[in-house]
Design an enzyme around this catalytic site. Structure first.
Site, PDB file in Angstrom:
ATOM      1  N   HIS A  83       0.820  -1.218   0.000  1.00  0.00           N
ATOM      2  CA  HIS A  83       0.000   0.000   0.000  1.00  0.00           C
ATOM      3  C   HIS A  83       0.852   1.266   0.000  1.00  0.00           C
ATOM      4  CE1 HIS A  83       0.212  -0.314   4.561  1.00  0.00           C
ATOM      5  NE2 HIS A  83       0.348   0.987   4.410  1.00  0.00           N
ATOM      6  N   ASP A 136       0.079  -7.785   1.568  1.00  0.00           N
ATOM      7  CA  ASP A 136       0.478  -6.375   1.513  1.00  0.00           C
ATOM      8  C   ASP A 136       2.009  -6.279   1.467  1.00  0.00           C
ATOM      9  OD1 ASP A 136       0.496  -3.622   1.619  1.00  0.00           O
ATOM     10  OD2 ASP A 136      -0.155  -3.490   3.709  1.00  0.00           O
ATOM     11  N   GLN A 230       0.899   5.279  12.669  1.00  0.00           N
ATOM     12  CA  GLN A 230       0.965   5.959  11.374  1.00  0.00           C
ATOM     13  C   GLN A 230       2.412   6.266  11.001  1.00  0.00           C
ATOM     14  OE1 GLN A 230      -1.632   6.159   9.611  1.00  0.00           O
ATOM     15  NE2 GLN A 230      -3.307   5.962  11.056  1.00  0.00           N
ATOM     16  N   GLY A 231       2.762   6.013   9.739  1.00  0.00           N
ATOM     17  CA  GLY A 231       4.107   6.282   9.259  1.00  0.00           C
ATOM     18  C   GLY A 231       5.060   5.119   9.369  1.00  0.00           C
ATOM     19  N   ASP A 232       4.638   4.030  10.044  1.00  0.00           N
ATOM     20  CA  ASP A 232       5.502   2.862  10.221  1.00  0.00           C
ATOM     21  C   ASP A 232       5.284   1.800   9.154  1.00  0.00           C
ATOM     22  OD1 ASP A 232       6.827   3.699  12.574  1.00  0.00           O
ATOM     23  OD2 ASP A 232       5.111   3.109  13.797  1.00  0.00           O
ATOM     24  N   SER A 233       4.291   1.973   8.299  1.00  0.00           N
ATOM     25  CA  SER A 233       3.961   0.960   7.298  1.00  0.00           C
ATOM     26  C   SER A 233       5.198   0.471   6.556  1.00  0.00           C
ATOM     27  CB  SER A 233       2.982   1.520   6.273  1.00  0.00           C
ATOM     28  OG  SER A 233       1.674   1.517   6.770  1.00  0.00           O
TER      29      SER A 233
END
Length: 282
Positions: A83, A136, A230-233
């Site tokens: 993603h 993913d 958030q931001g660690d994906s």
């Protein structure tokens, strides 16, 4: 409340997705006075496989363009979340992002040293389903090699490192509080690998998302307080010295009853096997 995909990007573009599952981009301001919930700073020298995925053209220079995490599995191969490579995030196909790169071997995003290496090509796992976040996973091929010691070994199928109850650690530069406090230095938080039954109970489907044990695993803190955000994906989940997962999605950050969901990483996956140069079936 779901972990939201709505984040303001460079140029005022807003990314919004129904269901709001993945943990992708950082907001433009990202002052980051304080990555992962309940974590602590770690040295890049001790975890050189943890890298930042970056584009200054797309996300600005405040955080050196960092918008997702990644993990080195071979000198020219980095795994990240599929993603993170979507047109919604990048504003078009990855090939159109001229400065797509990884930042490796650097504690501080805007510090000195380490390596900034351009991404030559992106291959999204053929099984990736944007609607469910199944598979993913994306493989980034780099323009030049990183040092061989930067690579971490992915787990093998049925590896004990992914056994429920195993202590693990998640790494990244994302939100440290769930309130938009983004890190400028690499951080890590301790979590525990959970059983598929626990994960299916937490995410049975509907608006909360459905856990798929075939391509996902989950990990968290039974008491809450430690998690990706958030931001660690795309960042690594590591146990017993092996890569077992990539940060993918979840509900909230650090909640006791909502563990983080990770892309399950094993050399049995054809994309992973190709990246590390081993047969996919054993």
């Amino acid at each position: 409340m779901r972990r939201s995909l709505a984040r303001v990007l460079t140029g005022g573009v807003t990314v919004i997705a129904a269901g709001a599952l993945p943990l992708l981009v950082s907001p433009l301001p990202a002052a980051a006075e304080s990555v992962v919930i309940g974590g602590e700073p770690v040295r890049a020298a001790d975890s050189p496989w943890a890298v930042a995925v970056s584009s200054r053209d797309r996300f600005g220079g405040t955080r050196a363009g960092q918008f997702c995490g990644g993990v080195v599995v071979a000198p020219t191969k980095v795994l990240t979340a599929a993603h993170c490579m979507s047109p919604d995030v990048l504003g078009g196909p990855p090939g159109r992002v001229r400065d797509l790169s990884v930042i490796a071997g650097r504690d501080r995003l805007r510090g000195r040293g380490g390596h900034v290496v351009s991404v030559r090509s992106v291959q999204v796992d053929p099984g990736y389903d944007q609607a469910t976040n199944a598979a993913d996973l994306a493989v980034l091929t780099l323009e030049r090699s990183l040092p061989g010691r930067y690579a971490i070994r992915p787990a093998e199928p049925r590896d004990s490192a992914a056994t429920p109850g195993t202590a693990a650690a998640v790494y990244g530069w994302g939100d440290t509080s769930g309130n938009g406090d983004y890190a400028s230095t690499l951080r890590s938080a301790p979590v525990t690998v959970l059983s598929d039954a626990n994960c299916e109970k937490a995410y049975p489907g509907g608006s909360g998302g459905r856990y798929d044990p075939a391509t996902m695993l989950c990990a968290g803190d039974p008491q809450g307080g430690h998690d990706a955000c958030q931001g660690d994906s795309g960042g690594p989940l590591v146990a017993q010295g092996r890569l077992i997962g990539l940060v993918s999605w979840g509900s909230g950050c650090g909640r006791q009853d909502s563990p983080g969901v990770y892309t399950r990483i094993t050399t049995g996956n054809k994309s992973v096997a190709a990246a590390v140069g081993v047969p996919a079936s054993r």
